[in-house]
Every structure is written in structure tokens, then in C-alpha cells.
Design a protein around this motif. Structure first.
Motif, PDB file in Angstrom:
ATOM      1  N   ARG A  66       3.662  -9.190   4.492  1.00 13.57           N
ATOM      2  CA  ARG A  66       3.926  -9.021   5.909  1.00 13.57           C
ATOM      3  C   ARG A  66       3.232  -7.730   6.524  1.00 13.57           C
ATOM      4  O   ARG A  66       3.100  -7.930   7.752  1.00 13.57           O
ATOM      5  CB  ARG A  66       5.435  -9.267   5.914  1.00 13.57           C
ATOM      6  CG  ARG A  66       5.821 -10.680   5.878  1.00 13.57           C
ATOM      7  CD  ARG A  66       7.360 -10.656   5.921  1.00 13.57           C
ATOM      8  NE  ARG A  66       8.060  -9.780   4.675  1.00 13.57           N
ATOM      9  CZ  ARG A  66       9.277  -9.716   4.428  1.00 13.57           C
ATOM     10  NH1 ARG A  66      10.017 -10.385   5.094  1.00 13.57           N
ATOM     11  NH2 ARG A  66       9.689  -9.003   3.413  1.00 13.57           N
ATOM     12  N   TYR A  67       3.170  -7.004   5.875  1.00 12.41           N
ATOM     13  CA  TYR A  67       2.369  -5.672   6.285  1.00 12.41           C
ATOM     14  C   TYR A  67       1.059  -5.936   6.779  1.00 12.41           C
ATOM     15  O   TYR A  67       0.824  -5.379   8.084  1.00 12.41           O
ATOM     16  CB  TYR A  67       2.558  -4.567   5.323  1.00 12.41           C
ATOM     17  CG  TYR A  67       2.015  -3.305   5.773  1.00 12.41           C
ATOM     18  CD1 TYR A  67       2.750  -2.618   6.810  1.00 12.41           C
ATOM     19  CD2 TYR A  67       0.532  -2.850   5.504  1.00 12.41           C
ATOM     20  CE1 TYR A  67       2.319  -1.329   7.432  1.00 12.41           C
ATOM     21  CE2 TYR A  67       0.120  -1.663   6.099  1.00 12.41           C
ATOM     22  CZ  TYR A  67       1.011  -1.060   7.074  1.00 12.41           C
ATOM     23  OH  TYR A  67       0.420   0.227   7.742  1.00 12.41           O
ATOM     24  N   SER A  89       0.707  -9.843   9.638  1.00  6.91           N
ATOM     25  CA  SER A  89       2.072  -9.572  10.480  1.00  6.91           C
ATOM     26  C   SER A  89       2.232 -10.727  11.226  1.00  6.91           C
ATOM     27  O   SER A  89       3.567 -10.823  11.775  1.00  6.91           O
ATOM     28  CB  SER A  89       1.519  -8.230  11.285  1.00  6.91           C
ATOM     29  OG  SER A  89       0.314  -8.599  12.266  1.00  6.91           O
ATOM     30  N   VAL A  93      -4.770  -1.781  10.744  1.00  7.96           N
ATOM     31  CA  VAL A  93      -3.483  -1.809   9.368  1.00  7.96           C
ATOM     32  C   VAL A  93      -4.370  -1.326   8.260  1.00  7.96           C
ATOM     33  O   VAL A  93      -3.476  -0.551   7.686  1.00  7.96           O
ATOM     34  CB  VAL A  93      -3.291  -3.443   9.274  1.00  7.96           C
ATOM     35  CG1 VAL A  93      -2.539  -3.678   8.057  1.00  7.96           C
ATOM     36  CG2 VAL A  93      -2.691  -4.063  10.408  1.00  7.96           C
TER      37      VAL A  93
END
Length: 131
Positions: A45-46, A49, A64
């Protein structure tokens, strides 16, 4: 005999050899899920997203990547496309590894909300070589 030929042809067309399943795609940056997920423990999920709020998991934005890489391996040649993307404001052109036909509607957020783990559909992401 025609049935065997049809079945054999169908099997070949659906084989990993023809579909490319399991073969790494050329990406703008050599990225390793094995390193980032398996060794460093970065949660899916990092980088992806949108997976909890959208039908699409999304592809990682340059920002990111730069969260870590503004501090780590800042001058590494392999990360030059990330630095160039940040400087120009042009997103990286990632090659989508998973897709469904246009007539299929799939919503990641519903599955994540119900507790379906990424590995259920995408396999052992932390063990992907060269992807």
C-alpha cells in the motif's frame, strides 16, 4: 482429431510461454519487489496507494520513490530516471504488470476492505525476481 488440435492450440495460447506470465517487464527503473518488499518489508500500500480507496491499485508516483531515494542511493546511476522525472515533473512510464480485459470491472478497494491479501491474486510478491 480436430478436437485434440483445438485443445492443444488453446493450451498453447494460454501457456506462460505465449502470455509472458512470470517474465519480468522492462521498466524505466530496475525495480525489485524481492528487495523492497521481501528484504526491506515495504507494504504494498505504500507504493500502490490507491488500492484501499480506488478500483485501481495505481502505479507509484515519482514522489513515492523519492521519499526514500532522496536520502538513499542519491547518486546511483540506476535511479537517474527517477531524478529526471522529479526534475521535469513528467511521471515515470511504468509498464503495467497485471491487467484485465476492458469488459471486466475489478475493484481493488472492495477486496482489500474484505481482507483479501495482495498475495491471494498476485502471488508471493516478496519473491518476485527482477520485478
Amino acid at each position: 482429431m480436430a478436437i485434440f488440435a483445438a485443445l492443444g492450440g488453446t493450451a498453447i495460447l494460454r501457456s506462460d510461454f505465449v502470455t509472458g506470465v512470470g517474465r519480468p517487464l522492462a521498466q524505466p527503473v530496475p525495480f525489485s519487489h524481492r528487495h523492497h518488499v521481501g528484504e526491506l518489508g515495504v507494504d504494498c500500500r505504500y507504493c500502490h496507494s490507491g488500492v484501499e480507496t480506488s478500483s485501481s491499485a495505481g502505479l507509484p508516483a515519482t514522489e513515492v520513490c523519492m521519499t526514500c531515494h532522496s536520502q538513499l542511493f542519491t547518486n546511483a546511476d540506476m535511479l537517474a530516471p527517477i531524478r529526471a522525472s522529479l526534475a521535469s515533473g513528467q511521471p515515470l512510464q511504468w509498464q503495467r504488470a497485471n491487467s484485465v480485459p476492458d469488459f471486466v470491472y475489478f475493484n481493488h478497494s472492495i477486496h482489500i476492505a474484505k481482507g483479501v491479501a495482495c498475495e491471494t491474486c498476485h502471488g508471493e510478491v516478496d519473491d518476485m525476481i527482477g520485478q
